[in-house]
Design a protein around this motif. Sequence first.
Motif: not given
Length: 118
Positions: A18-19, A10-11, A1-6, A23-28
């Motif tokens: 926020s984007v 969620l919305e 699933m892409t970050q945009g679709k995720l 992104s930080n949740l997914l990367i860190k």
Amino acid sequence: MTQGKLLEFLEDIGISISVGYLSNLLIKNQVEFESEKNEVCASGLESSHWQHLDQTGARVGGVNYTTNVICNPFYTIYLTTAKKDRLSVVKVLQNAPELELILNQLTDNLQRDFPNPN
């Protein structure tokens, strides 16, 4: 699933994020996600004597990969691998960092009874 679709998902379920935060949740802190994934996979594999496995193509950074879907009525997990071969499937089903093979009398018997057609 892409970050945009995720983010869209969620919305849709009422989570405002926020984007950058997503992104930080997914990367860190991937160690925590990796640990949870391993626990879910191990519990799922132990939950039944059978597993259903399906594979589908996936593009990761513009490169072709394979997404393995493993499930039974109690769980579903998606694992992406670089290859679509038998050893990749075995590794996914073992849920281990390295492929583990057992060579014993049963292995010898199976090789004798079911010879490799190559």
